[in-house]
Motif scaffolding. Structure first.
Motif, PDB file in Angstrom:
ATOM      1  N   MET A   1       0.819  -1.197   0.000  1.00 39.48           N
ATOM      2  CA  MET A   1       0.000   0.000   0.000  1.00 39.48           C
ATOM      3  C   MET A   1       0.863   1.260   0.000  1.00 39.48           C
ATOM      4  O   MET A   1       0.440   2.280  -0.533  1.00 39.48           O
ATOM      5  N   GLU A   2       2.053   1.175   0.614  1.00 39.89           N
ATOM      6  CA  GLU A   2       2.927   2.347   0.618  1.00 39.89           C
ATOM      7  C   GLU A   2       3.336   2.744  -0.792  1.00 39.89           C
ATOM      8  O   GLU A   2       3.369   3.930  -1.127  1.00 39.89           O
ATOM      9  N   ILE A   3       3.635   1.762  -1.616  1.00 40.94           N
ATOM     10  CA  ILE A   3       4.056   2.051  -2.994  1.00 40.94           C
ATOM     11  C   ILE A   3       2.919   2.715  -3.760  1.00 40.94           C
ATOM     12  O   ILE A   3       3.129   3.696  -4.474  1.00 40.94           O
ATOM     13  N   ALA A   4       1.720   2.206  -3.591  1.00 43.67           N
ATOM     14  CA  ALA A   4       0.562   2.805  -4.264  1.00 43.67           C
ATOM     15  C   ALA A   4       0.361   4.243  -3.789  1.00 43.67           C
ATOM     16  O   ALA A   4       0.067   5.134  -4.598  1.00 43.67           O
ATOM     17  N   TYR A   5       0.527   4.473  -2.485  1.00 49.48           N
ATOM     18  CA  TYR A   5       0.397   5.830  -1.959  1.00 49.48           C
ATOM     19  C   TYR A   5       1.407   6.753  -2.625  1.00 49.48           C
ATOM     20  O   TYR A   5       1.057   7.838  -3.091  1.00 49.48           O
ATOM     21  N   TRP A   6       2.677   6.332  -2.664  1.00 50.54           N
ATOM     22  CA  TRP A   6       3.728   7.196  -3.199  1.00 50.54           C
ATOM     23  C   TRP A   6       3.530   7.487  -4.684  1.00 50.54           C
ATOM     24  O   TRP A   6       3.783   8.597  -5.147  1.00 50.54           O
ATOM     25  N   ILE A   7       3.076   6.504  -5.432  1.00 55.26           N
ATOM     26  CA  ILE A   7       2.836   6.723  -6.862  1.00 55.26           C
ATOM     27  C   ILE A   7       1.714   7.735  -7.056  1.00 55.26           C
ATOM     28  O   ILE A   7       1.860   8.725  -7.781  1.00 55.26           O
ATOM     29  N   LEU A   8       0.592   7.493  -6.395  1.00 54.00           N
ATOM     30  CA  LEU A   8      -0.560   8.389  -6.554  1.00 54.00           C
ATOM     31  C   LEU A   8      -0.280   9.772  -5.969  1.00 54.00           C
ATOM     32  O   LEU A   8      -0.578  10.799  -6.594  1.00 54.00           O
ATOM     33  N   ALA A   9       0.331   9.819  -4.792  1.00 56.28           N
ATOM     34  CA  ALA A   9       0.639  11.106  -4.169  1.00 56.28           C
ATOM     35  C   ALA A   9       1.646  11.889  -5.015  1.00 56.28           C
ATOM     36  O   ALA A   9       1.527  13.110  -5.165  1.00 56.28           O
ATOM     37  N   GLY A  10       2.621  11.192  -5.586  1.00 58.82           N
ATOM     38  CA  GLY A  10       3.609  11.868  -6.436  1.00 58.82           C
ATOM     39  C   GLY A  10       2.976  12.472  -7.676  1.00 58.82           C
ATOM     40  O   GLY A  10       3.270  13.610  -8.049  1.00 58.82           O
ATOM     41  N   LEU A  12      -0.231  13.287  -8.079  1.00 54.02           N
ATOM     42  CA  LEU A  12      -1.091  14.398  -7.666  1.00 54.02           C
ATOM     43  C   LEU A  12      -0.256  15.626  -7.302  1.00 54.02           C
ATOM     44  O   LEU A  12      -0.612  16.754  -7.649  1.00 54.02           O
ATOM     45  N   ALA A  13       0.849  15.411  -6.612  1.00 56.04           N
ATOM     46  CA  ALA A  13       1.697  16.532  -6.204  1.00 56.04           C
ATOM     47  C   ALA A  13       2.240  17.271  -7.423  1.00 56.04           C
ATOM     48  O   ALA A  13       2.227  18.510  -7.466  1.00 56.04           O
ATOM     49  N   LEU A 110      -9.683  13.767 -10.459  1.00 49.23           N
ATOM     50  CA  LEU A 110      -8.779  14.257  -9.416  1.00 49.23           C
ATOM     51  C   LEU A 110      -9.385  14.080  -8.031  1.00 49.23           C
ATOM     52  O   LEU A 110      -8.675  13.769  -7.068  1.00 49.23           O
ATOM     53  N   LEU A 111     -10.688  14.268  -7.922  1.00 54.01           N
ATOM     54  CA  LEU A 111     -11.371  14.043  -6.647  1.00 54.01           C
ATOM     55  C   LEU A 111     -11.205  12.592  -6.210  1.00 54.01           C
ATOM     56  O   LEU A 111     -10.845  12.312  -5.060  1.00 54.01           O
TER      57      LEU A 111
END
Length: 125
Positions: A1-10, A12-13, A110-111
């Protein structure tokens, strides 16, 4: 789940750094071809929206990246993601009120991406 977070957060950022940055630094005339709604909203409000997008982008990445107080850092990232969800809700409302229902697809995408990022952050805790 961390990898998915970092990909999506990156992703979006990057998007929100660009989008917020142009709202903060470009003139109304420069924004008008991309964002017709800037004629109906006062420029100080457009600038605040841009600043909130930039802060949201930073909030998605910086707190978890530091590794300081991991629980608090993830909570801050979740709050940033929720803030970006709220910005997109405002965008959808603005487009619908202007009769631009055909252009809300990006806002909805995006939402959803920001909501999934917030959820991934809660799973990470």
């Amino acid at each position: 789940m961390e990898i998915a977070y970092w990909i999506l957060a990156g992703l979006l950022a990057l998007l929100y750094l660009y989008s917020g940055g142009i709202k903060v630094f470009q003139s109304q005339d420069q924004l008008r071809p991309m964002m017709g709604w800037v004629d109906q909203i006062p420029m100080p409000v457009v600038r605040v929206i841009g600043a909130l997008e930039v802060l949201g982008a930073i909030g998605l990445i910086l707190p978890p990246l530091t590794g300081i107080a991991p629980g608090l850092a993830i909570a801050a990232a979740i709050a940033a993601a929720i803030g970006l969800v709220l910005i997109q809700i405002g965008g959808i409302v603005t487009h619908v009120s202007r009769g631009e229902i055909k252009v809300i697809g990006l806002n909805i995408g995006l939402l959803v991406a920001a909501a999934v990022t917030a959820w991934l952050g809660t799973v990470w805790l």
